[in-house]
Design a protein around this motif. Sequence first.
Motif, short mmCIF file in Angstrom:
data_model
loop_
_atom_site.label_atom_id
_atom_site.label_comp_id
_atom_site.label_asym_id
_atom_site.label_seq_id
_atom_site.Cartn_x
_atom_site.Cartn_y
_atom_site.Cartn_z
N ALA A 1 0.84 -1.18 -0.25
CA ALA A 1 -0.02 -0.05 0.06
C ALA A 1 0.85 1.24 0.09
CB ALA A 1 -0.88 -0.03 1.10
N LEU A 2 2.13 1.24 0.77
CA LEU A 2 2.61 2.32 0.85
C LEU A 2 3.39 2.72 -0.52
CD1 LEU A 2 4.34 4.48 2.21
CD2 LEU A 2 5.93 2.79 2.89
N VAL A 3 4.10 1.58 -1.33
CA VAL A 3 4.61 1.95 -2.77
C VAL A 3 3.54 2.37 -3.55
CG1 VAL A 3 5.68 0.73 -4.55
CG2 VAL A 3 6.43 0.11 -2.05
N LEU A 4 2.46 1.52 -3.75
CA LEU A 4 1.20 1.99 -4.43
C LEU A 4 0.94 3.79 -4.18
CD1 LEU A 4 -0.93 1.59 -6.60
CD2 LEU A 4 -2.42 0.76 -4.87
N MET A 5 0.93 4.18 -3.00
CA MET A 5 0.68 5.39 -2.63
C MET A 5 1.86 6.20 -3.11
SD MET A 5 -0.15 7.04 1.28
CE MET A 5 -1.36 5.22 1.66
N PHE A 6 2.79 6.14 -2.82
CA PHE A 6 4.06 6.73 -3.70
C PHE A 6 3.68 6.86 -5.29
CE2 PHE A 6 7.14 5.65 -0.10
CZ PHE A 6 7.08 7.19 0.46
N MET B 1 -4.16 13.72 -0.40
CA MET B 1 -5.27 13.11 0.45
C MET B 1 -5.80 11.92 -0.60
SD MET B 1 -8.33 14.44 2.90
CE MET B 1 -9.53 13.27 3.65
N TRP B 2 -5.96 12.36 -1.65
CA TRP B 2 -7.07 11.36 -2.38
C TRP B 2 -6.16 10.42 -3.05
CZ3 TRP B 2 -11.65 10.62 -1.91
CH2 TRP B 2 -12.52 11.46 -1.51
N ALA B 3 -4.67 10.66 -3.30
CA ALA B 3 -3.75 9.61 -3.49
C ALA B 3 -3.66 8.68 -2.43
CB ALA B 3 -2.27 10.22 -3.89
N VAL C 1 -6.17 8.00 -0.12
CA VAL C 1 -7.33 7.25 -0.15
C VAL C 1 -7.45 6.29 -1.08
CG1 VAL C 1 -9.82 7.48 -0.48
CG2 VAL C 1 -8.76 9.04 1.06
N SER C 2 -7.09 6.67 -2.26
CA SER C 2 -7.06 5.71 -3.55
C SER C 2 -6.22 4.28 -3.37
CB SER C 2 -6.91 6.30 -4.96
OG SER C 2 -7.70 7.40 -4.92
N ALA C 3 -5.08 4.57 -2.77
CA ALA C 3 -4.07 3.59 -2.57
C ALA C 3 -4.73 2.53 -1.34
CB ALA C 3 -2.69 4.21 -2.30
N LEU C 4 -5.17 3.28 -0.61
CA LEU C 4 -5.65 2.26 0.66
C LEU C 4 -6.79 1.70 -0.05
CD1 LEU C 4 -5.23 4.83 3.67
CD2 LEU C 4 -3.84 2.75 3.30
N ALA C 5 -7.83 2.04 -0.66
CA ALA C 5 -8.84 1.74 -1.15
C ALA C 5 -8.66 0.56 -1.95
CB ALA C 5 -9.90 2.64 -1.67
N LEU C 6 -7.69 0.82 -2.84
CA LEU C 6 -7.56 -0.27 -3.99
C LEU C 6 -6.84 -1.52 -3.20
CD1 LEU C 6 -5.87 2.04 -6.57
CD2 LEU C 6 -8.04 0.60 -6.90
N THR C 7 -6.04 -1.47 -2.48
CA THR C 7 -5.61 -2.43 -1.71
C THR C 7 -6.32 -3.25 -0.78
OG1 THR C 7 -3.44 -1.18 -1.57
CG2 THR C 7 -3.62 -3.23 0.01
N VAL D 1 3.34 10.16 4.90
CA VAL D 1 4.56 10.07 4.24
C VAL D 1 4.48 10.87 3.07
CG1 VAL D 1 5.40 7.85 5.26
CG2 VAL D 1 4.25 8.00 3.18
N ILE D 2 3.24 11.38 2.60
CA ILE D 2 2.88 12.07 1.46
C ILE D 2 2.35 13.34 1.75
CG2 ILE D 2 2.90 10.10 -0.38
CD1 ILE D 2 -0.31 10.32 -0.17
N THR D 3 2.72 13.83 2.93
CA THR D 3 2.63 14.96 3.45
C THR D 3 0.92 15.08 3.72
OG1 THR D 3 2.24 16.39 1.46
CG2 THR D 3 4.22 16.11 2.26
#
Length: 245
Positions: free
Chosen positions: A63-68, A84-86, A88-94, A161-163
């Motif tokens: 999830a962290l790498v997908l978020m990056f 924020m939406w990056a 949310v999207s990464a967490l939701a997809l995972t 980590v993405i501020t």
Amino acid sequence: MMSSEFLTTWFLPGIWITIQVTVYAAALGAVIAFGIGLARDSQFWIVRFLAGVYFEIFRGMSALVLMFWMFFALPFFGWQLVPMWAGVSALALTYGAYGSEIVRGSLAAVAPAQKEAGIALNFTRWQRLRLIEMPQAWPEMVPPFNNLLVELLKGTALVSVITVADMTFAGGLVRLGTNETTPIYTLLLVLYFVLAFLITRGMRLVERKAKAGIGQRPEKTGGITRRLSPRGESLQAGSQSAGGM
């Protein structure tokens, strides 16, 4: 010392952002979980194949790498997501991929006789799903969904980590401003526990209502919780209830 100004300026808004990320990711993840979970049981092989591909890909991703990737790499393809939406999207997809297996497994656990009864009554696939399978599968989905939702809450710390200024990000800033580590991270641990506890209590209410909807009710006898049918016959024994959450 950590002053009330730090709490009101950083921690309280951070808690609100953590709640927002959890709610948004859970809502989007639920849509994905039910969509993919149902698609994996489709009568069309191409739908089952594509749903299986999605499940295998996102279940195996960090999830962290997908978020990056969504925050830093998508702009090269012409898409720019706010932090924020990056997240949310990464967490939701995972977590949606994990949830799809809960949906698929719970529906598969419905007794075949129940499904055959729907076919005998000439119900369509949608009618069987809505009137027979889902009401029986839903109570079995709630406990694993509860665990997944708590894991999602804890996973929201990754958005720092993405501020995204969630409470983990706020805790880091306050630590830099006050040079106090132990009180701040102890407070963060307590806050995550409190939020997780509230989620668990809420999902327990949902579980009880779901079971009541199909005629199951809990009975506590000697510290053992038993699920009973409407006639009072014991269906199965649960775990020790004394001291449980």
